[in-house]
Write an enzyme that holds these catalytic residues in place. Sequence first.
Site, PDB file in Angstrom:
ATOM      1  N   HIS A   1      -3.509  -5.145   0.237  1.00 38.14           N
ATOM      2  CA  HIS A   1      -2.991  -5.635   1.525  1.00 38.14           C
ATOM      3  C   HIS A   1      -3.021  -7.166   1.532  1.00 38.14           C
ATOM      4  O   HIS A   1      -4.016  -7.773   1.954  1.00 38.14           O
ATOM      5  CB  HIS A   1      -3.831  -5.099   2.686  1.00 38.14           C
ATOM      6  CG  HIS A   1      -3.594  -3.665   3.010  1.00 38.14           C
ATOM      7  ND1 HIS A   1      -2.690  -3.240   3.955  1.00 38.14           N
ATOM      8  CD2 HIS A   1      -4.138  -2.531   2.487  1.00 38.14           C
ATOM      9  CE1 HIS A   1      -2.692  -1.922   4.016  1.00 38.14           C
ATOM     10  NE2 HIS A   1      -3.561  -1.468   3.134  1.00 38.14           N
TER      11      HIS A   1
ATOM     12  N   CYS B   1       0.833  -1.197   0.000  1.00 36.15           N
ATOM     13  CA  CYS B   1       0.000   0.000   0.000  1.00 36.15           C
ATOM     14  C   CYS B   1       0.874   1.256   0.000  1.00 36.15           C
ATOM     15  O   CYS B   1       1.472   1.596  -1.012  1.00 36.15           O
ATOM     16  CB  CYS B   1      -0.968  -0.038   1.183  1.00 36.15           C
ATOM     17  SG  CYS B   1      -2.344   1.131   1.035  1.00 36.15           S
TER      18      CYS B   1
ATOM     19  N   GLU C   1      -1.742  -9.245   3.458  1.00 30.04           N
ATOM     20  CA  GLU C   1      -1.797  -9.844   4.790  1.00 30.04           C
ATOM     21  C   GLU C   1      -3.216 -10.203   5.211  1.00 30.04           C
ATOM     22  O   GLU C   1      -3.424 -11.089   6.041  1.00 30.04           O
ATOM     23  CB  GLU C   1      -1.170  -8.907   5.831  1.00 30.04           C
ATOM     24  CG  GLU C   1      -1.912  -7.615   6.097  1.00 30.04           C
ATOM     25  CD  GLU C   1      -1.494  -6.457   5.205  1.00 30.04           C
ATOM     26  OE1 GLU C   1      -1.680  -5.288   5.615  1.00 30.04           O
ATOM     27  OE2 GLU C   1      -0.989  -6.725   4.100  1.00 30.04           O
TER      28      GLU C   1
END
Length: 539
Positions: A513, A378, A515
């Site tokens: 993102h 990001c 994750e």
Amino acid sequence: MVKNTKYIFVTGGVLSSLGKGISCSSIGTLLQHSGFNVSILKIDPYINVDPGTMSPLEHGEVFVTADGAETDLDIGHYERFLNVNFSRNNNFTTGQIYLSVIDRERKGEYLGKTIQIIPHITDEIKQRIKKVGHNAEVLIVELGGTVGDIEGMPYLEAMRQLKHELGANNVLSIHVTLVPYIRVADELKTKPTQHSVQELRRIGISPQIIITRSEVPLSKDTKEKIALACDVDSHSVISAEDASTIYKCPINFISEGILEPIARGLHLQELQPDMQQWDLLVKKILSPTKSVQIGFVGKYLTLKESYKSLLEALIHAGANLDTKVDVIFIDSEHIENTKLANLHGILVPGGFGERGIEGKIKAIQYAREHSLPYLGICLGMQLALIEFACNVLKLPDCNSTEFNKECQNPIIYMIEDFIDTEGNKQIRTHTSPLGGTMRLGEYECYVKADSKLARAYNYQKVIKERHRHRYEANPKYRHNFEEKGLVVSGECNGLIEAIELASHPFFIGVQFHPEFTSRLQNPNPIIIEFVKQAQRHKR
């Protein structure tokens, strides 16, 4: 729709942050591995509509679901443990409850009645709980906060009512509480647990299982003392001492025998979860044969909860690669090149605001110039573009309009309109409310063939990842970047989703993102590839 859904309500006592989310995730994992379709719901008693505008230092990480909801970080735990996608329905707040009830009152849907906590607020709570439970065989409901908090009273009343409505065989109450260890006396104190359970029973809820959080295991005598004082079976007092990794908690719960009182309380058959693969991954977390050092360059380092999903994703990658990922936290406001020399990779995570930006750019420049594996997420991708524009393209006054609205070369800017996850056109400007200017949720990313990104994602042409950001890479400069070897390797509706440096062993930035979609049993592809490249750099 599932008939006769079983409900497990999990409350907390004595103080917050005891690990109710991990307890719920662990119980859910055990039930899932026993063959049940499990869902989990987190209730947050605060009046904010969602945690989206709350400071990470105040609330920790904001977890984003595939459908674009900004939710409590516990939803991340649920997804990581159960390896499933949850939605905005799996988390609600007091703010959402009251907004909904007031909106209906304004529309005249209550036919002029006086609106009260009971029944109108409690009915709204029950309706939302049942809605999530409709499609699950077991729904675990976690109530945030602590028993005795004024904010939690309507939820406890709703839980009490649901037991009557659904039947005692379909509802189980679990209370997570603290048993403090007084070191100078070498003694565990059960009185806080007794008072917490007494408060629950005063409200009309009698927990059938008590999970005791402590620094050390509880003795048989201590368990029997708690059982007698709290009116539960001694086998229903579960010791949950601090674990070496949160992923060992389900295994510890099996050892403590938590499945027997759960099965008995909900009238289920004997629960026999297959945890063989899980146990193997946990052993690799605890005793890996390899290691790498990753420089984690951020600004919220005083509270690691701000980066919870990303830190967990690195653990997932390490477990699946039999590698300890040793995270070296580097404050971006106090960065020095000497701190970077012994690293095997550099990671710059997402974030908001101008503070610490110069330090992050220095770390990115170091990774680019020293062939050090780099992953920018990001903001980390956006700063990689700015660094390249400044130091390679030599563009004057290049920046993000987030930091300087009048910069000469806006490498990163805010587009005024975009398409959201539901296909609707959204308008956002610098003056829009913070809660409504995000690109949120899951979007498709079209991957450039034969790129490093494609290799990481096993040459899929289209991948789906989640977003949480306001600003985008400016496509005006794409030709300038690609002419000098920084290529766009991922796109979404004309937006730049990923970039990589062709001449570098591994220098990748992604606007999404990754994750948020990483799980212990299914690590995210780009993060696991980053750790692989760090291993290669170390060798």
